[in-house]
Enzyme design. Structure first.
Site, short mmCIF file in Angstrom:
data_model
loop_
_atom_site.label_atom_id
_atom_site.label_comp_id
_atom_site.label_asym_id
_atom_site.label_seq_id
_atom_site.Cartn_x
_atom_site.Cartn_y
_atom_site.Cartn_z
N ARG A 51 0.81 -1.22 0.00
CA ARG A 51 0.00 0.00 0.00
C ARG A 51 0.84 1.27 0.00
O ARG A 51 0.46 2.29 -0.57
CB ARG A 51 -0.91 0.02 1.24
N LYS A 151 2.01 -18.67 5.98
CA LYS A 151 1.20 -19.14 7.10
C LYS A 151 0.65 -17.93 7.85
O LYS A 151 1.28 -16.86 7.74
CB LYS A 151 2.01 -20.06 8.00
N HIS A 181 8.03 -22.73 6.54
CA HIS A 181 9.48 -22.52 6.32
C HIS A 181 10.33 -23.58 7.00
O HIS A 181 11.49 -23.76 6.66
CB HIS A 181 9.90 -21.10 6.73
N LYS A 185 14.35 -25.79 5.94
CA LYS A 185 15.61 -25.83 6.71
C LYS A 185 16.43 -27.03 6.25
O LYS A 185 15.90 -28.13 6.08
CB LYS A 185 15.30 -25.98 8.21
N GLU A 219 11.71 -21.85 22.24
CA GLU A 219 12.13 -20.50 21.86
C GLU A 219 12.41 -19.69 23.12
O GLU A 219 11.75 -19.91 24.15
CB GLU A 219 11.01 -19.80 21.08
N ASP A 238 -0.12 -22.03 16.24
CA ASP A 238 1.04 -21.35 15.67
C ASP A 238 2.19 -22.32 15.37
O ASP A 238 2.95 -22.11 14.43
CB ASP A 238 1.52 -20.26 16.64
N HIS A 243 4.45 -26.59 12.11
CA HIS A 243 5.87 -26.95 12.15
C HIS A 243 6.12 -28.31 12.79
O HIS A 243 6.80 -29.17 12.24
CB HIS A 243 6.68 -25.90 12.92
N LYS A 338 7.36 -20.59 24.34
CA LYS A 338 8.08 -19.32 24.27
C LYS A 338 8.67 -18.99 25.63
O LYS A 338 8.17 -19.48 26.64
CB LYS A 338 7.11 -18.21 23.85
P1 NAP Z 1 3.50 -6.94 8.08
O1 NAP Z 1 4.86 -6.53 8.53
O2 NAP Z 1 2.31 -6.43 8.80
O3 NAP Z 1 3.40 -6.50 6.54
C1 NAP Z 1 2.20 -6.57 5.85
C2 NAP Z 1 2.44 -6.16 4.42
O4 NAP Z 1 1.18 -6.21 3.75
C3 NAP Z 1 2.96 -4.74 4.27
O5 NAP Z 1 3.87 -4.70 3.20
C4 NAP Z 1 1.69 -3.97 3.92
O6 NAP Z 1 1.94 -2.85 3.11
C5 NAP Z 1 0.97 -4.98 3.08
N1 NAP Z 1 -0.46 -4.70 3.02
C6 NAP Z 1 -1.34 -4.60 4.05
N2 NAP Z 1 -2.57 -4.32 3.58
C7 NAP Z 1 -2.46 -4.25 2.24
C8 NAP Z 1 -3.37 -4.00 1.19
N3 NAP Z 1 -4.67 -3.76 1.42
N4 NAP Z 1 -2.91 -4.02 -0.07
C9 NAP Z 1 -1.61 -4.26 -0.34
N5 NAP Z 1 -0.69 -4.50 0.62
C10 NAP Z 1 -1.12 -4.49 1.88
O7 NAP Z 1 3.35 -8.52 8.02
P2 NAP Z 1 4.51 -9.61 7.91
O8 NAP Z 1 5.04 -9.87 9.26
O9 NAP Z 1 5.45 -9.21 6.84
O10 NAP Z 1 3.68 -10.92 7.52
C11 NAP Z 1 3.21 -11.14 6.20
C12 NAP Z 1 2.63 -12.57 6.15
O11 NAP Z 1 3.67 -13.49 6.44
C13 NAP Z 1 1.53 -12.82 7.17
O12 NAP Z 1 0.60 -13.73 6.63
C14 NAP Z 1 2.27 -13.49 8.31
O13 NAP Z 1 1.44 -14.32 9.08
C15 NAP Z 1 3.29 -14.31 7.53
N6 NAP Z 1 4.48 -14.65 8.31
C16 NAP Z 1 5.28 -13.67 8.80
C17 NAP Z 1 6.42 -14.01 9.52
C18 NAP Z 1 7.36 -12.97 10.05
O14 NAP Z 1 8.38 -13.33 10.61
N7 NAP Z 1 7.06 -11.69 9.88
C19 NAP Z 1 6.74 -15.36 9.73
C20 NAP Z 1 5.90 -16.34 9.19
C21 NAP Z 1 4.79 -15.97 8.48
P3 NAP Z 1 2.06 -1.37 3.72
O15 NAP Z 1 2.89 -1.49 4.96
O16 NAP Z 1 2.75 -0.62 2.63
O17 NAP Z 1 0.69 -0.93 4.03
#
Ligand code: NAP
Length: 491
Positions: A51, A151, A181, A185, A219, A238, A243, A338
């Site tokens: 966004r 996920k 993920h 590994k 963790e 989770d 996992h 955790k």
């Molecule tokens: P995040 O930091 O909240 O990032 C969300 C992303 O989605 C941002 O780039 C945001 O863009 C974008 N977004 C939100 N609403 C949107 C919309 N309406 N249109 C287009 N883009 C939009 O989340 P994240 O931690 O990266 O996680 C992303 C996914 O990966 C989730 O499903 C999460 O469960 C999964 N996941 C994450 C991790 C991790 O370590 N972070 C691990 C495993 C799985 P803007 O910021 O520009 O609005």
């Protein structure tokens, strides 16, 4: 040890959520590392989409920072960073509206037919369905397209089925890559290599020789940054449902006829379907307490999520069984939590005692143990019994045959590729072996849902446990009642 570099075919990868935490910490650094190793061809394009209204220069600066912070220790010249950044593009886009979609279509129009196009859904799960629908609507869901779905894949069986049905309206199963993920590994893949690449273990890999199996994913971190999601999910959804379930599948499955996506996933599915329901007294749930140590203070679980009455578990230990010929009678103990004493993922295969000791009672009881360490310090230890050196009769002692992959494999083994590196290149190569199939995910939820429904119906509250401990004492009782003990949680 030198590995062969086989670059992937030219591709376009669109990272929806390209400004998010996962893109920053994992996806972009993984792509960069593969670029450094020569796996990514010159004509590849990586397009961030999110966004935020960013210019291309601002997005490249964002990526440069991500690479610097999370790119790892492998050396790469400065020029290479610039070269990598020049392959990046950015489109401000709204997954829920029309903004940005024509621009994305336009950017992808320049690609030759037959070129691999990957759409990585690195956004919150509520956007998975809308993204799939918009890709179809804008003519980007062709047969050469692949989607990667992060996920959590559903919150329960019903939501997972609904999500599978939505994705199936727009993409064939062979185009959908559901990421866990853990499967990327190196050491998790090594589970299969150890089991099916050696004659040594497989004949003993059954209930006749194995007493029980322990799978621990501990963790030290809390729920920082994920409070809202975690408090709705808990450790069962989770970690266990995905996992630990995947680890259990790889440990327990029958040898597939070949290392091929459906052959492997068919065998994993059979494991999940053979899992027994978990009895209420075979589950322990816990919540970490506050840490008052002035050097590392942190609030309790409830304080962390800001819900003083939360009954979500940050720890779970359970015992389960598989109703099949190979494993009937062998318990599988799973635990994860955790704020535990160390970060450690390990699978312990505990073999039975020898049927008769020729050395008499005083020699004590000795059983072999195969310990597979997934992190940190990846490697394998086989505990064997030998004679204690010196005079004084036949005293037995257990010693480890220890192999740390970093030592055994040299520099490459000491810096194994991150899971995302392997998984992203597998998507581009079209190899689904390390991704979950829709029926697998649904079967895992079908096993998980009644367990959660059971404790909700009983109103069971999680047991408090001190931060930095091995979890609630009830988890030890779960083992002791069976005459067994958890292996220690060691870094
Ligand atoms: P995040 O930091 O909240 O990032 C969300 C992303 O989605 C941002 O780039 C945001 O863009 C974008 N977004 C939100 N609403 C949107 C919309 N309406 N249109 C287009 N883009 C939009 O989340 P994240 O931690 O990266 O996680 C992303 C996914 O990966 C989730 O499903 C999460 O469960 C999964 N996941 C994450 C991790 C991790 O370590 N972070 C691990 C495993 C799985 P803007 O910021 O520009 O609005």
């Amino acid at each position: 040890m030198v590995s062969r570099i086989i670059p992937v075919d030219p591709f376009d990868l669109v990272v929806f959520g390209g400004t998010g935490d996962l893109a920053q910490r994992k996806i972009l650094p993984a792509l960069f590392r593969r670029f450094c190793t020569g796996h990514i061809p010159d004509s590849a394009r990586i397009i961030g989409a999110a966004r935020s209204d960013m210019t291309l220069d601002a997005y490249r600066a964002f990526c440069a920072k991500a690479i610097k912070t999370y790119g790892g220790t492998r050396s790469c010249e400065d020029g290479t960073v610039q070269e990598f950044l020049s392959r990046l593009d950015y489109v401000p886009l709204d997954a829920m509206g029309e903004t940005g979609w024509p621009e994305l279509v336009h950017k992808l129009e320049g690609c030759a037919a037959g070129r691999v196009t990957v759409f990585y859904f690195s956004v919150g799960p509520r956007l998975f369905g809308p993204l799939a629908e918009r890709l179809r609507h804008h003519g980007m869901a062709g047969p050469d397209t692949r989607i990667v779905v992060e996920k959590p894949f559903g919150h329960d069986l019903e939501s997972a089925q609904a999500l599978n049905a939505t994705l199936a309206r727009h993409f064939a199963e062979g185009q959908i890559y559901r990421i866990d993920h853990y499967l990327g590994k190196e050491t998790v893949q090594n589970l299969m290599a150890v089991r099916f690449g050696n004659m040594l273990f497989e004949p003993l890999w059954n209930s006749q020789y194995v007493d029980h199996i322990q799978i621990t994913v501990a963790e030290t971190v809390g729920v920082d940054g994920r409070e809202e999601y975690y408090d709705r999910a808990g450790a069962m959804r989770d970690m266990i449902q995905n996992h630990l379930m995947q680890l259990l599948c790889l440990i327990a499955m029958e040898p597939p006829a070949k290392f091929d996506p459906d052959a492997v996933r068919d065998e994993k599915l059979k494991v999940i379907r053979a899992l027994d329901a978990v009895l209420p007294h075979h589950i322990v749930r816990g919540q970490f307490e506050a840490c008052l140590d002035p050097d590392h203070p942190h609030p309790s679980y409830r304080g962390s999520v800001g819900e003083p009455r939360s009954t979500t578990e940050s720890y779970i230990a359970l015992r389960t069984h598989l109703s099949n010929w190979r494993w009937a009678g062998t318990p599988f103990y799973l635990r994860t939590g955790k704020r535990l004493k160390a970060r450690s993922s390990v699978i312990n295969v505990m073999f039975k005692d020898a049927p008769h000791s020729i050395f008499g009672e005083e020699a004590g009881r000795h059983a072999n143990l195969l310990s597979i360490r997934l992190q940190p310090n990846e490697g394998i230890t086989l505990k064997v019994t030998i004679k204690e050196p010196g005079p004084g009769g036949m005293r037995l002692v257990d010693v480890p045959l220890d192999m740390t992959f970093a030592e055994a494999l040299g520099p490459d083994g000491g810096d194994p590729p991150d899971a995302y590196e392997r998984l992203i290149t597998d998507v581009i190569r079209g190899n689904q072996t390390l991704f979950m199939r829709g029926d697998e995910v649904e079967a895992a939820w079908a096993w998980t849902d009644p367990i959660i429904a059971g404790w909700e119906a009983r109103g069971d509250a999680p047991k408090p446990y001190p931060s930095g401990s091995a979890g609630p004492t009830d988890a030890d009782l779960l083992m002791r009642r069976d005459g067994r003990e958890w292996r220690g949680i060691n870094p």
